[in-house]
Design a protein around this motif. Structure first.
Motif, mmCIF file in Angstrom:
data_model
loop_
_atom_site.group_PDB
_atom_site.id
_atom_site.type_symbol
_atom_site.label_atom_id
_atom_site.label_comp_id
_atom_site.label_asym_id
_atom_site.label_seq_id
_atom_site.Cartn_x
_atom_site.Cartn_y
_atom_site.Cartn_z
ATOM 1 N N ALA B 62 0.801 -1.220 -0.015
ATOM 2 C CA ALA B 62 -0.114 -0.107 -0.140
ATOM 3 C C ALA B 62 0.988 1.160 -0.076
ATOM 4 O O ALA B 62 0.198 2.403 0.187
ATOM 5 C CB ALA B 62 -0.798 -0.177 1.064
ATOM 6 N N SER B 64 2.264 2.870 -2.474
ATOM 7 C CA SER B 64 1.955 3.644 -3.422
ATOM 8 C C SER B 64 0.577 3.749 -3.737
ATOM 9 O O SER B 64 -0.339 2.602 -3.210
ATOM 10 C CB SER B 64 2.611 3.216 -4.742
ATOM 11 N N VAL B 65 -0.134 4.700 -4.431
ATOM 12 C CA VAL B 65 -1.621 4.716 -4.603
ATOM 13 C C VAL B 65 -1.816 3.706 -5.524
ATOM 14 O O VAL B 65 -3.025 2.645 -4.953
ATOM 15 C CB VAL B 65 -1.545 6.062 -5.606
ATOM 16 N N ALA B 68 -1.863 0.555 -3.187
ATOM 17 C CA ALA B 68 -2.932 0.647 -2.303
ATOM 18 C C ALA B 68 -4.416 0.045 -2.668
ATOM 19 O O ALA B 68 -5.082 -0.499 -2.419
ATOM 20 C CB ALA B 68 -3.285 1.941 -1.645
ATOM 21 N N ARG B 69 -4.630 0.933 -4.024
ATOM 22 C CA ARG B 69 -5.782 0.347 -4.853
ATOM 23 C C ARG B 69 -5.927 -1.142 -5.051
ATOM 24 O O ARG B 69 -6.921 -1.674 -4.754
ATOM 25 C CB ARG B 69 -5.709 1.203 -6.037
ATOM 26 N N LEU B 71 -4.661 -3.404 -3.036
ATOM 27 C CA LEU B 71 -4.868 -4.338 -1.896
ATOM 28 C C LEU B 71 -6.272 -3.942 -1.581
ATOM 29 O O LEU B 71 -7.043 -4.957 -1.090
ATOM 30 C CB LEU B 71 -3.821 -3.752 -0.999
ATOM 31 N N LEU B 72 -6.919 -2.652 -1.894
ATOM 32 C CA LEU B 72 -8.278 -2.526 -1.575
ATOM 33 C C LEU B 72 -8.871 -3.442 -2.154
ATOM 34 O O LEU B 72 -10.014 -4.079 -1.751
ATOM 35 C CB LEU B 72 -8.296 -1.084 -2.024
ATOM 36 N N VAL B 75 -9.092 -7.105 -0.984
ATOM 37 C CA VAL B 75 -9.854 -7.360 0.387
ATOM 38 C C VAL B 75 -11.184 -7.448 -0.240
ATOM 39 O O VAL B 75 -12.010 -8.214 0.463
ATOM 40 C CB VAL B 75 -9.668 -6.095 1.099
ATOM 41 N N TYR B 76 -11.598 -6.576 -1.102
ATOM 42 C CA TYR B 76 -13.152 -6.449 -1.675
ATOM 43 C C TYR B 76 -13.384 -8.071 -2.380
ATOM 44 O O TYR B 76 -14.138 -8.576 -1.872
ATOM 45 C CB TYR B 76 -13.267 -5.454 -2.404
ATOM 46 N N ILE B 78 -11.890 -10.404 -1.611
ATOM 47 C CA ILE B 78 -11.589 -11.541 -0.500
ATOM 48 C C ILE B 78 -13.051 -11.747 0.025
ATOM 49 O O ILE B 78 -13.567 -13.109 0.157
ATOM 50 C CB ILE B 78 -10.532 -11.320 0.417
ATOM 51 N N GLU B 79 -13.636 -10.562 0.372
ATOM 52 C CA GLU B 79 -15.024 -10.760 0.836
ATOM 53 C C GLU B 79 -15.994 -11.448 0.199
ATOM 54 O O GLU B 79 -16.847 -12.164 0.679
ATOM 55 C CB GLU B 79 -15.527 -9.358 1.292
ATOM 56 N N ASN B 105 -17.673 0.976 -3.304
ATOM 57 C CA ASN B 105 -16.455 1.583 -3.314
ATOM 58 C C ASN B 105 -15.799 1.672 -4.719
ATOM 59 O O ASN B 105 -15.434 0.891 -5.332
ATOM 60 C CB ASN B 105 -15.361 1.184 -2.495
ATOM 61 N N GLU B 107 -13.277 2.920 -5.694
ATOM 62 C CA GLU B 107 -11.782 2.541 -5.911
ATOM 63 C C GLU B 107 -11.543 1.232 -5.892
ATOM 64 O O GLU B 107 -10.521 0.647 -6.435
ATOM 65 C CB GLU B 107 -11.118 3.209 -4.599
#
Lengths: 825, 363
Positions: B62, B64-65, B68-69, B71-72, B75-76, B78-79, B105, B107
């Motif tokens: 995360a 860098s921008v 981070a995107r 990884l976000l 996570v989504y 994974i959910e 989201n 992003e």
């Protein structure tokens, strides 16, 4: 100098106008030259009149060490415009006043080598004349000298036939200024050049941060306040520098000087000339005026040519012993020298004659000495041998042949051969060099002046002739480089003659000799002129001036060291303002100044503009379409050239001429300021990126944390540390347990460099047990706790104190860029 | 589709999210480490004789921008996968891509399907769960089998027993997304023939090649899907059939062979499960172009580039491939499978393939 400038330049306009042009009226002169003086239209005339009056006013106040306070008003009357300019200068005396305003070319600065706004003495009087010619009304002048009880009021007109001011009205009056001058002019004009007028005033305010200016127009009012109370450093007048004068000026100076000798003249009238420098200049003058004397090698022991014998033979009636001693000593002295010139030989003969005469109780009179010199010189030059052989055979052809075949035939040929051979490339055929030397020797032998004197120019001519003949007869190349080298080699062997330079009064009538003197001055190495005659604004005040008049984000300024151009010292300063309220669209503004005067017109003809255009601005972070020309962007670039004699392209003083030395300095000054601009822009860009990153990450990371918590079914994690680390930030965090009186402020420096922070915590209850030498100050029921903390890169510091647990806090952190700081407290 | 595997897969995914959680809590920059997926980081697993990822890793962080995107989005995703497993549903890779549009989201939404596909691969590697176990399907690849093979497939409508010649149409037996649901009952096949293009597969079927030579004709449909490679491997392993690969003579086709035989660079973490190292290349070989004087096209710049790339690809560093690739670079030509038709429609089944198979020692 162009013909235009020589008409008006300092070279002689005063004299010409005074002596030769009485028949032409000053009005006619003005009419013819008004475009050069800046009065070619009504619009421009008004701007120029303001400019001249304000320049004058600033100079007057500064000379009296008064902080200038200048008021300019433009009124629209029925038919004309009325211009009023007031200053708080020392005021003018009754005697000088009419001359200052009413006589063209009157001024104390006309010949002064000192930085000042006006130089020619044309400006303000031209405005007066312009007003008079267009409106027919007199100039109305009020002046009050310091301490005077009353002010004096004059109405003044210029007698255009005589170039003489005439005072038509003279009375005392009251004036609210304690001292100063006020001039009121009515003229045909219009306000079409309002922009230029405003620019002029605004830019004047930029470069004169010590002045207060006010401009009142029929429907506008501008005030330019002071940025500093510091007057410009006073300048000192300097004498002209030998490198910066023209022949005409020197002739004038020669006429005017009290000195008798040239050496005295040089030392008295010029700066940076002492006895030694004067001697060097005179030597250069001698070389040009008298030429140098050739020094020949005296005959060596193994060579034919017996000086002793020839001198002895030439000396009669002095007794055998004395004669022999005389001849022997001369011969010895000559042969002890490597080379000898005619005047050096004469010196030897004189010395020996005196010494031997004393010894033997006889006198070697001038005739005897001259005979001896002639005899010895002929032997040294080998005249006799050549002539003898030539005449003995009675056959010129054979003599020529012998010259060709026998290298030893003339001593001069041998000598010159040696010099030429060493000076030319090794690839040159010996035969060729020899033939060349024979021809060059011929020139020396044919000289009317048997002392063998030649100026540099004559020497080059002789060498060209010999070389041309050689090329023609021997069918070989004898190029320019070879000629040059031989010329220099021979010239270096030759000696400067000891002849006394002419006296000043002899020089005055001799234009050629004067010209030789000027050339000699130019050729001599002389220390640069002193710079105390200059008064730069200084980079600090350039910046203050820009800051005052332009609302920008960034300012930079640079002042260069003094340089010299044509004998006049000069200093260049540059300043840049960037961002803020400056217009982002279109080209940057270039503000040009010379001796603290804004240059309003002829931007395109100015060296300053050329230099700005030539710089690669992309390199400094400004947009420059095509990579050259004026850059685009919200920037102002200002350049100030201060000099005792700013080289303008014309008399209206609108554009600085393209003088390489000055252009170089302008470029260096601008680049110096531009480098700072680049640093600023780079930093700004990286901060911008950081901000963007922070904005995006500031959104993404909490969302990610939220999602992670959701998926794992845990509480939201604390992400501040991670964020600070990602941003290489400094993180200041407050730790406080519930029901605990202790407060901890943790400063984590996640950047790679050490940071110094000023941390102030404002607490609503009295704190105790402050750590790290902090102190608490109470103000209105709040306690201010301050720490100065240094935290090395990658480390952290903890600040602690105790406070009742119902206290509230307000944390303030300074010393770190906002973008780099994360506060959670 | 046991609930056990589902539960394990789900737990693995949640573990991954918990890792990020812990990283946040420790003040660390959230990150995940992955083997570098490039040809310079694959190495031969001596035991299994397949190519797997080497030791080099790259970090998705995360910091860098961009990171981070990513990884976000991870996570989504994974959910989403965890929910899907819980509800015993499945979806296709393409559905995942479109599904992200519905996430609250912006992003976290995917820019293109490559991104979502890659992310699924990342999650496979990090969680050591195959995407089939995430219940993620690729779109139907449409790959088929034709040949003397009798099998049983578990379908949503119960078990089906299918003979891959007698119970299927001209199109052959469609390979399901998860071939591990298939049980091989019996087979008269002599060998497996994997064919790149549909045209050639149809020619072989029309000419009765499967009948005449006991060939299981597997249609690869270009770069073979995982299911195709998996079933090929299982056929080889379980029925002990030799595997041959028949493609065009161009660099892209050699890669098809490479992924059947050695595993692809993208899915090297699954090589052991997908690759059939014993697979042999029939052709068309560059030397065949010369020998049979086949009609050709000139190599384009990108062909030459790809060939040169293959020369440095560890999977192709054998004497055989070096010789063939260099020969091809030398002649500067490529040929399609259909080029064999220049010698008559039966040439491929009557002459070319029997000759090549004999040379290769298949019979």
């Amino acid at each position: 100098m162009t013909s235009l400038q020589s008409t008006l330049g300092e070279e002689g306009i005063a004299e010409e106008l005074a002596d030769n042009q009485r028949a032409i009226s000053i009005a006619e002169f003005f009419e013819k030259n008004k475009h050069m003086l800046g009065f070619d239209s009504g619009a421009r005339g008004l701007v120029t009149a303001v400019k001249e009056a304000v320049d004058n006013a600033l100079d007057a106040a500064e000379e009296a060490s008064i902080l200038p306070d200048i008021y300019v008003e433009i009124q629209e009357t029925d038919d004309y415009y009325r211009l009023i300019v007031e200053d708080n200068g020392p005021g003018l005396t009754k005697e000088s006043l009419p001359k200052v305003f009413g006589k063209l070319l009157y001024g104390s600065r006309f010949h002064a080598r000192e930085q000042s706004r006006g130089q020619q003495g044309i400006g303000i009087s031209a405005a007066v004349l312009y007003a008079q010619l267009t409106s027919g009304k007199p100039a109305k002048i009020t002046s009050r000298t310091q301490g005077a009880n009353e002010a004096e009021y004059f109405e003044l007109i210029i007698d255009t036939d005589e170039n003489e001011p005439e005072i038509s009205v003279e009375e005392t009056t009251t004036w609210d200024r304690p001292h100063g001058t006020r001039i009121e002019l009515e003229m045909e004009a219009n306000m079409r050049a309002r922009n230029q007028l405003h620019n002029y005033m605004k830019h004047t305010a930029v470069v004169n941060p010590h002045a207060r200016l006010e401009l009142v127009e029929p429907d506008a009012h501008f005030k330019f306040e002071r940025a500093t109370d510091q007057l410009p450093e006073e300048t000192e007048e300097i004498r002209p520098h030998p490198h910066g004068v023209e022949l005409g000026t020197v002739i004038k100076m020669l006429n005017a000087t009290d000195s008798h000798s040239v050496s005295g003249f040089l030392q008295e009238e010029f700066t940076r000339v002492g006895k030694k420098t004067a001697e060097s200049i005179i030597d250069e003058f001698r070389d040009r005026h008298y030429g140098r004397a050739m020094r020949w090698k005296p005959p060596g022991a193994h060579e034919p040519g017996d000086i002793q014998a020839t001198v002895e033979a030439a000396t009669v009636n002095k007794g055998a012993e004395a004669t022999t001693a005389f001849a022997t000593e001369i011969a010895d002295a000559v042969s002890s020298r490597d080379r000898i010139a005619h005047h050096e030989l004469a010196g030897i003969v004189e010395n020996v004659g005196e010494a031997v005469g004393d010894e033997y109780g006889t006198t070697f009179g001038s005739t005897v000495r001259e005979n001896a010199i002639e005899a010895a010189w002929e032997t040294i030059c080998g005249h006799e041998e050549v002539t003898d052989q030539g005449t003995d055979d009675g056959d010129g052809q054979q003599a020529l042949d012998e010259i060709g075949e026998e290298p030893d035939v003339s001593r001069l040929v041998t000598d010159l051969y040696g010099i030429s051979d060493a000076a030319t490339s090794t690839r040159k055929d010996d035969e060729v060099v020899h033939a060349f030397s024979v021809r060059l020797a011929g020139t020396f032998e044919d000289l009317e002046d048997t002392r063998h004197r030649l100026t540099h120019r004559e020497l080059r001519k002789a060498i060209d002739r010999a070389a041309n003949l050689t090329e023609e007869y021997d069918d070989v190349a004898f190029g320019d480089t070879a000629r040059e080298n031989v010329t220099e080699a021979v010239w270096n062997v030759m000696a400067t003659v000891p002849d006394d330079p002419p006296l000043v009064r002899e020089l005055t009538g001799d234009r050629d000799a004067s010209s030789d003197l000027v050339e000699g001055m130019r050729a001599t190495n002389i220390m640069a002129p002193p710079t105390r005659c200059l008064s730069p604004i200084t980079d600090e005040l350039v910046e203050a001036g820009l800051r005052k008049e332009f609302d920008a984000d960034f300012y930079a300024a640079a002042t260069r060291d003094a340089g010299v151009s044509g004998g006049d010292p000069f200093i260049v300063e540059a300043g840049i303002a960037y961002g803020g309220d400056l217009a982002a669209e279109g080209r940057v503004d270039v503000l040009r100044f010379a001796n603290r005067v804004p240059l309003v017109y002829q931007r395109g003809a100015c060296a300053t503009t050329d230099v700005v255009k030539g710089i690669g601005w992309r390199n400094y972070g400004l947009d420059q379409p095509g990579g050259s020309g004026l850059p685009n962007g919200p920037a102002v670039i200002m350049v100030h050239v201060a000099s005792t004699n700013v080289p303008f392209t014309s008399e209206s003083k609108d554009a600085v001429a393209n003088v390489p030395e000055i252009e170089d300095e302008i470029e260096l000054a601008i680049r110096e300021a531009a480098r700072e601009l680049k640093r600023y822009l780079n930093k700004r860009r990286s901060m911008q990126k950081r901000r963007q990153k922070q904005n995006v990450l500031g959104k993404i990371l909490p969302e990610m944390a939220e999602k992670v918590a959701e998926v794992t079914g845990r509480e939201q994690p604390d992400i501040d540390d991670a964020v600070a680390r990602i941003m290489n930030n400094v993180l200041v965090e407050r730790h406080r347990e519930d029901d605990d009186s202790s407060v901890k402020l943790v400063v984590e420096n996640h950047s790679g460099t050490a940071e110094s922070l000023e941390i102030t915590d404002i607490v609503s209850a009295e704190p105790a047990n402050l750590s790290d030498g902090a102190s608490a100050i109470e103000m209105d029921g709040e306690w201010f706790i301050s720490w100065d903390v240094d935290v090395p890169g990658g480390e952290e510091a903890t600040l602690e104190y105790d406070v009742p647990d119902d206290a509230t806090f307000d944390l303030d952190v300074k010393g770190v860029d906002e973008e780099k700081l994360t506060i959670t407290a | 589709m046991s609930t056990d595997t589902d539960a394990t897969a789900r737990a693995q995914l949640i573990d991954l999210a918990a890792q990020f959680y812990d990283q946040f809590e420790l003040g660390e920059i959230p990150h995940m480490e992955l083997p570098t997926r490039s040809k310079t980081n694959i190495e031969l697993d001596e035991e299994a004789n397949v190519w797997v990822y080497g030791d080099r890793t790259s970090t998705r962080s995360a910091n860098s921008v961009r990171g981070a995107r990513k990884l976000l989005k991870a996570v989504y995703t994974i959910e989403f996968l965890a929910d899907q497993l819980e509800q015993d549903r499945s979806s296709t890779l393409r559905e995942l891509y479109y599904l992200s549009e519905s996430w609250d989201n912006k992003e976290a939404q995917f820019n293109d399907q490559d991104e979502s596909n890659q992310l699924i691969e990342d999650l496979e590697i990090v969680s050591e769960v195959t995407r089939e176990d995430f219940h993620m399907r690729p779109e139907e690849s449409g790959a088929t089998i034709m040949g003397p093979l009798f099998l049983r497939e578990q379908t949503r409508r119960g078990d089906r027993e299918i003979h891959c010649q007698e119970d299927v149409g001209e199109g052959g037996y469609q390979i399901p997304n998860n071939p591990d649901t298939i049980e091989f009952l019996s087979s008269d096949a002599e060998f497996i023939l994997c064919v790149e293009t549909g045209g050639m597969r149809d020619r072989l079927v029309e000419n009765g090649f499967d009948d005449d030579y006991g060939a299981l004709v597997v249609h690869l449909k270009g770069q073979p899907a995982r299911a195709t490679r998996r079933i090929t491997k299982r056929l080889h392993d379980e029925l002990e059939l030799p595997v041959t690969v028949f493609t065009d003579a161009d660099p892209w086709s050699y890669r098809i062979f490479g992924s059947v035989a050695y595993g692809s660079i993208k899915s090297a973490h699954l090589s052991e499960y997908l690759a059939t190292p014993q697979a042999q290349f029939i052709g068309i070989q560059p030397s065949d172009i010369v020998e049979y004087d086949l009609p050709t096209d000139p190599l384009t710049d990108s062909d030459i580039n790809a060939l040169e790339n293959e020369l440095t690809d560890p999977r192709f560093q054998t004497d055989y491939w070096e010789e063939q690739i260099e020969l091809q670079l030398d002649i500067g030509k490529k040929a399609e499978q259909q080029a064999l038709a220049a010698r008559g429609l039966d040439f491929v089944t009557d002459t070319y393939l029997p000759e090549r198979l004999e040379e290769m020692g298949i019979f």
